[in-house]
Design an enzyme around this catalytic site. Structure first.
Site, short mmCIF file in Angstrom:
data_model
loop_
_atom_site.label_atom_id
_atom_site.label_comp_id
_atom_site.label_asym_id
_atom_site.label_seq_id
_atom_site.Cartn_x
_atom_site.Cartn_y
_atom_site.Cartn_z
N ASP A 170 62.66 6.00 8.44
CA ASP A 170 61.67 5.42 9.35
C ASP A 170 60.92 6.48 10.15
O ASP A 170 59.99 6.15 10.89
CB ASP A 170 62.33 4.40 10.29
CG ASP A 170 63.43 4.98 11.16
OD1 ASP A 170 64.21 5.81 10.65
OD2 ASP A 170 63.53 4.60 12.34
N HIS A 171 61.29 7.74 9.97
CA HIS A 171 60.58 8.85 10.60
C HIS A 171 59.93 9.78 9.58
O HIS A 171 59.27 10.74 9.98
CB HIS A 171 61.54 9.65 11.48
CG HIS A 171 62.09 8.90 12.63
ND1 HIS A 171 61.69 9.10 13.94
CD2 HIS A 171 63.01 7.90 12.69
CE1 HIS A 171 62.34 8.28 14.74
NE2 HIS A 171 63.15 7.54 14.01
N HIS A 216 72.60 12.77 17.05
CA HIS A 216 72.27 11.74 16.08
C HIS A 216 73.06 12.03 14.80
O HIS A 216 73.45 13.18 14.57
CB HIS A 216 70.75 11.76 15.80
CG HIS A 216 70.22 10.50 15.20
ND1 HIS A 216 70.33 9.28 15.82
CD2 HIS A 216 69.56 10.27 14.03
CE1 HIS A 216 69.76 8.36 15.06
NE2 HIS A 216 69.30 8.93 13.98
#
Length: 305
Positions: free
Chosen positions: A68-69, A141
């Site tokens: 999604d990035h 993360h």
């Protein structure tokens, strides 16, 4: 500088929010530019709804390799090449971004016709173009992930032309030297120190653009004192444990960071698809209860820095 949000959803697109991508418009009078931070699926399509197109991009900063990035990057590079744009482009990102680009282009039989430079980064200063500096901070993360701090260099103060004329200095080459803070010698032998005729320097603007992260020590250093902090608020305060377990932050944690870092403004983004408009307003209220100078980004929101 100004921020243009192209995508503000977390993980997957929704009907009203695309996945993560942010333009940073560098509004310098003589050296303007456009940078892109993250490039989720559909980013180039989102750009069609703005005044910018891929050919204007000079630099792309990828926070981490979650789709999604990142998944919009190959298509954007190919479209930029097909448009015949000859201008160079530099992509910054974590280890693996070079392999990702090379593999997707190779397997799809694609290529770029413009100079493409790929910089796989680590924490620290990664760029200084003479006008501004970019520093990368390693975040918390599951994948290697970075946030980027962009700080403009301070601008020289205005030159007091009236006082200089009163001192017998005429406009011209001497003014340029004095504006640079240098000492000049006049025809009559007098020496004039430019620093004595300059107003205080104007502090450059600063912005911290976070990738996905759970609370971590580096976050405070990344955000400390910036004019604008862009940070995820994936989940509400009641789901904090779940957010942290997945390497994300809650509204409460993000707003608390903004307060502790003494930032000028907080802009919320990376909103879970579970929240409708009413839910998003609840997220905003949770942040503002802790840090009132908070704004909620929507796709195509524009914020000055």
């Amino acid at each position: 500088m100004e921020l243009i949000f192209l995508g503000t959803s977390a993980g997957v697109p929704t009907r009203s929010r695309n996945v993560t991508a942010i333009l940073l418009h560098l509004q310098h009078p003589t050296q303007p530019g456009v940078w892109l931070f993250d490039c989720g699926e559909g980013t180039q399509h989102q750009m069609l709804n703005t005044a910018f197109h891929p050919g204007k991009l000079e630099r792309i900063f990828i926070s981490h390799l979650h789709g999604d990035h990142l998944f919009g990057l190959p298509g954007l590079l190919c479209s930029r090449s097909m448009a015949g744009n000859p201008h160079p482009l530099t992509v910054y990102g974590p280890q693996g971004v070079r392999e990702f680009i090379a593999t997707t282009l190779r397997l799809s039989g694609s290529w770029t016709d413009f100079p493409l430079q790929i910089e796989e980064i680590s924490a620290g200063d990664i760029l200084d173009d003479g006008l501004r500096k970019v520093t990368a901070f390693r975040l918390e993360h599951p994948l290697e992930c970075y946030g980027y701090r962009v700080v403009e260099h301070d601008k020289p103060g205005a030159l007091n032309a009236r006082a200089l004329k009163a001192a017998g200095v005429t406009p011209g080459p001497l003014f340029q030297a004095l504006k640079a803070g240098k000492t000049v010698t006049l025809a009559d032998g007098r020496q004039i120190n430019g620093a004595d005729y300059l107003a205080p320097a104007v502090a450059g603007k600063s912005v911290a653009i976070f990738g996905d992260t759970a609370p971590c020590e580096a976050a405070l250093a990344l955000a400390q004192g910036v004019d604008v902090m862009v940070h995820e608020t994936t989940l509400d305060a009641s789901m904090e444990e779940k957010a942290n377990a997945r390497g994300h932050s809650s509204t409460r944690q993000t707003a608390t960071l903004a307060r502790e870092a003494a930032v000028g403004r907080l802009i919320m983004t990376h909103i879970s698809s579970r929240y409708d408009d009413k839910g998003c307003q609840r997220l905003l209220a949770e942040c503002r209860a802790i840090f009132p100078a908070t704004e909620l980004a929507y796709d195509f929101s524009v914020f000055p820095v």
